[in-house]
Motif scaffolding. Sequence first.
Motif, PDB file in Angstrom:
ATOM      1  N   ILE A 168      31.521  39.715  35.736  1.00 31.19           N
ATOM      2  CA  ILE A 168      30.599  40.741  35.274  1.00 31.19           C
ATOM      3  C   ILE A 168      31.333  41.937  34.697  1.00 31.19           C
ATOM      4  CG2 ILE A 168      28.833  42.385  36.007  1.00 31.19           C
ATOM      5  CD1 ILE A 168      27.798  40.330  37.937  1.00 31.19           C
ATOM      6  N   GLU A 169      32.294  42.482  35.426  1.00 32.64           N
ATOM      7  CA  GLU A 169      33.036  43.644  34.935  1.00 32.64           C
ATOM      8  C   GLU A 169      34.510  43.293  34.881  1.00 32.64           C
ATOM      9  OE1 GLU A 169      32.160  47.090  37.194  1.00 32.64           O
ATOM     10  OE2 GLU A 169      30.049  47.138  36.629  1.00 32.64           O
ATOM     11  N   LEU A 170      35.091  43.434  33.702  1.00 31.24           N
ATOM     12  CA  LEU A 170      36.481  43.061  33.502  1.00 31.24           C
ATOM     13  C   LEU A 170      37.384  43.860  34.434  1.00 31.24           C
ATOM     14  CD1 LEU A 170      38.296  41.303  31.762  1.00 31.24           C
ATOM     15  CD2 LEU A 170      38.508  43.210  30.173  1.00 31.24           C
ATOM     16  N   GLY A 171      38.193  43.139  35.232  1.00 33.64           N
ATOM     17  CA  GLY A 171      39.126  43.801  36.126  1.00 33.64           C
ATOM     18  C   GLY A 171      38.562  44.072  37.503  1.00 33.64           C
ATOM     19  N   ALA A 172      37.256  43.814  37.702  1.00 37.31           N
ATOM     20  CA  ALA A 172      36.678  44.018  39.034  1.00 37.31           C
ATOM     21  C   ALA A 172      37.340  43.066  40.021  1.00 37.31           C
ATOM     22  CB  ALA A 172      35.169  43.787  39.001  1.00 37.31           C
ATOM     23  N   GLY A 173      37.756  43.604  41.167  1.00 37.86           N
ATOM     24  CA  GLY A 173      38.416  42.784  42.162  1.00 37.86           C
ATOM     25  C   GLY A 173      39.912  42.674  41.975  1.00 37.86           C
ATOM     26  N   PHE A 174      40.457  43.350  40.966  1.00 37.72           N
ATOM     27  CA  PHE A 174      41.894  43.355  40.732  1.00 37.72           C
ATOM     28  C   PHE A 174      42.501  44.687  41.163  1.00 37.72           C
ATOM     29  CE2 PHE A 174      41.017  40.208  37.156  1.00 37.72           C
ATOM     30  CZ  PHE A 174      41.535  39.135  37.849  1.00 37.72           C
ATOM     31  N   ASP A 175      43.746  44.645  41.619  1.00 39.61           N
ATOM     32  CA  ASP A 175      44.521  45.849  41.903  1.00 39.61           C
ATOM     33  C   ASP A 175      45.573  45.953  40.808  1.00 39.61           C
ATOM     34  OD1 ASP A 175      46.389  47.755  42.768  1.00 39.61           O
ATOM     35  OD2 ASP A 175      46.005  47.315  44.884  1.00 39.61           O
ATOM     36  N   MET A 176      45.421  46.936  39.930  1.00 43.67           N
ATOM     37  CA  MET A 176      46.266  47.015  38.732  1.00 43.67           C
ATOM     38  C   MET A 176      47.729  47.313  39.066  1.00 43.67           C
ATOM     39  SD  MET A 176      43.872  46.200  36.796  1.00 43.67           S
ATOM     40  CE  MET A 176      44.481  46.334  35.118  1.00 43.67           C
ATOM     41  N   GLU A 177      47.998  47.760  40.304  1.00 47.36           N
ATOM     42  CA  GLU A 177      49.383  48.030  40.696  1.00 47.36           C
ATOM     43  C   GLU A 177      50.109  46.758  41.144  1.00 47.36           C
ATOM     44  OE1 GLU A 177      50.907  50.936  40.357  1.00 47.36           O
ATOM     45  OE2 GLU A 177      49.072  51.843  39.551  1.00 47.36           O
ATOM     46  N   LEU A 178      49.360  45.728  41.482  1.00 47.73           N
ATOM     47  CA  LEU A 178      49.953  44.473  41.925  1.00 47.73           C
ATOM     48  C   LEU A 178      50.289  43.586  40.738  1.00 47.73           C
ATOM     49  CD1 LEU A 178      47.645  43.605  44.963  1.00 47.73           C
ATOM     50  CD2 LEU A 178      49.838  44.808  44.978  1.00 47.73           C
ATOM     51  N   THR A 179      51.153  42.603  40.974  1.00 44.18           N
ATOM     52  CA  THR A 179      51.510  41.661  39.913  1.00 44.18           C
ATOM     53  C   THR A 179      50.349  40.704  39.655  1.00 44.18           C
ATOM     54  OG1 THR A 179      52.418  39.990  41.408  1.00 44.18           O
ATOM     55  CG2 THR A 179      53.923  41.735  40.649  1.00 44.18           C
ATOM     56  N   ALA A 180      50.443  39.989  38.548  1.00 40.87           N
ATOM     57  CA  ALA A 180      49.420  39.006  38.216  1.00 40.87           C
ATOM     58  C   ALA A 180      49.337  37.929  39.293  1.00 40.87           C
ATOM     59  CB  ALA A 180      49.738  38.375  36.862  1.00 40.87           C
ATOM     60  N   LYS A 181      50.487  37.499  39.788  1.00 40.30           N
ATOM     61  CA  LYS A 181      50.513  36.472  40.839  1.00 40.30           C
ATOM     62  C   LYS A 181      49.789  36.969  42.088  1.00 40.30           C
ATOM     63  CE  LYS A 181      53.673  33.620  43.596  1.00 40.30           C
ATOM     64  NZ  LYS A 181      55.098  33.247  43.829  1.00 40.30           N
ATOM     65  N   GLU A 182      50.064  38.196  42.502  1.00 49.17           N
ATOM     66  CA  GLU A 182      49.417  38.752  43.687  1.00 49.17           C
ATOM     67  C   GLU A 182      47.914  38.891  43.475  1.00 49.17           C
ATOM     68  OE1 GLU A 182      53.083  41.494  45.434  1.00 49.17           O
ATOM     69  OE2 GLU A 182      51.862  42.220  43.756  1.00 49.17           O
ATOM     70  N   ASN A 183      47.527  39.241  42.254  1.00 57.94           N
ATOM     71  CA  ASN A 183      46.111  39.416  41.957  1.00 57.94           C
ATOM     72  C   ASN A 183      45.353  38.101  41.939  1.00 57.94           C
ATOM     73  OD1 ASN A 183      44.900  42.183  41.330  1.00 57.94           O
ATOM     74  ND2 ASN A 183      46.931  42.347  40.394  1.00 57.94           N
ATOM     75  N   ILE A 184      46.036  37.022  41.595  1.00 64.31           N
ATOM     76  CA  ILE A 184      45.376  35.722  41.638  1.00 64.31           C
ATOM     77  C   ILE A 184      44.937  35.420  43.064  1.00 64.31           C
ATOM     78  CG2 ILE A 184      45.787  33.231  41.458  1.00 64.31           C
ATOM     79  CD1 ILE A 184      47.445  33.812  38.944  1.00 64.31           C
ATOM     80  N   TYR A 185      45.815  35.682  44.027  1.00 66.18           N
ATOM     81  CA  TYR A 185      45.468  35.450  45.432  1.00 66.18           C
ATOM     82  C   TYR A 185      44.417  36.449  45.920  1.00 66.18           C
ATOM     83  CZ  TYR A 185      49.117  31.957  46.002  1.00 66.18           C
ATOM     84  OH  TYR A 185      49.871  30.810  45.895  1.00 66.18           O
ATOM     85  N   LEU A 186      44.543  37.716  45.492  1.00 65.33           N
ATOM     86  CA  LEU A 186      43.583  38.740  45.898  1.00 65.33           C
ATOM     87  C   LEU A 186      42.189  38.427  45.359  1.00 65.33           C
ATOM     88  CD1 LEU A 186      42.763  41.509  47.059  1.00 65.33           C
ATOM     89  CD2 LEU A 186      43.581  42.542  44.918  1.00 65.33           C
ATOM     90  N   ASN A 187      42.100  38.162  44.063  1.00 63.99           N
ATOM     91  CA  ASN A 187      40.800  37.896  43.464  1.00 63.99           C
ATOM     92  C   ASN A 187      40.219  36.584  43.963  1.00 63.99           C
ATOM     93  OD1 ASN A 187      39.138  37.002  40.628  1.00 63.99           O
ATOM     94  ND2 ASN A 187      38.949  39.123  41.322  1.00 63.99           N
ATOM     95  N   GLY A 188      41.080  35.598  44.171  1.00 58.28           N
ATOM     96  CA  GLY A 188      40.606  34.329  44.713  1.00 58.28           C
ATOM     97  C   GLY A 188      40.006  34.500  46.087  1.00 58.28           C
ATOM     98  N   ALA A 189      40.637  35.351  46.919  1.00 52.61           N
ATOM     99  CA  ALA A 189      40.104  35.613  48.258  1.00 52.61           C
ATOM    100  C   ALA A 189      38.740  36.282  48.185  1.00 52.61           C
ATOM    101  CB  ALA A 189      41.084  36.478  49.048  1.00 52.61           C
TER     102      ALA A 189
END
Length: 263
Positions: A113-134
């Motif tokens: 719905i909103e681009l970047g929602a659920g992402f932490d922009m300070e983390l790496t892409a790899k870390e965000n994959i696990y964060l957003n997946g969770a």
Amino acid sequence: MTCGDTDEFTRPPLPSPDAETVVSVDDVSMVFNIASEQFNSLKEYFIALMRHELKFKEFRALDHISFEVKRGEAFGLVGTNGSGKSTMLKIIAGVLDASSGSCRVAGTIAPLIELGAGFDMELTAKENIYLNGALLGYRKEFIDEHFQDIVEFAELQNFMEMPLKNYSSGMVARIAFAIATITEPDILIVDETLSVGDFLFQKKCERRIKELVSADNVTVLLVSHSIDLVERICDRVCWIEKGKQRMLGPTDEVCEAYKNLGK
């Protein structure tokens, strides 16, 4: 299928009328209360609030909207800016509660719905994959198993250790779409995400949506200002204009009427 493929695809057959209803929107209205005057600071706002001098005006974002979406259907929402399309998607996704009416959803939802929602922009892409997946309900073991598939679909193999704050909006959209569609959610909600990024990746995303709908019986809800995109993907469309439901029906008929708006 690679992102360089340019073959056209057609919409799959409409779901059977007897197919399960996975989204039922019944007489939904959404009302926001907006302060009738502007304040220069929070201090002024709270002073007016404490003195009971704060007045609100009612903004009806949605006004008695009703429709049903069947399993395996690609359903579009169209309308001019500020017409309530994204608000409707947020109610379906459970982000907002409707002021009145009901919205019933059967199955798991993967919202874009909103681009970047659920992402932490300070983390790496790899870390965000696990964060957003969770956040989408995927277990770590599942992400481990599908990590390479996500990276390959996003085509960002060389950027996994880079903080997301250094990514372009198109690169963020690639990761978000890859995570949301790595499994077959019951309902995929897409709000303008496909308008970000280069046209080759947009085509790749369109093909992925078609694969989900035709092969895996996934239901897709799409909001887009690109009528061409809606016509390519959607089976049926609901036209919402300034909060009111103007038309509901087959894609070709609704989009043709919408394109004549203002003529």
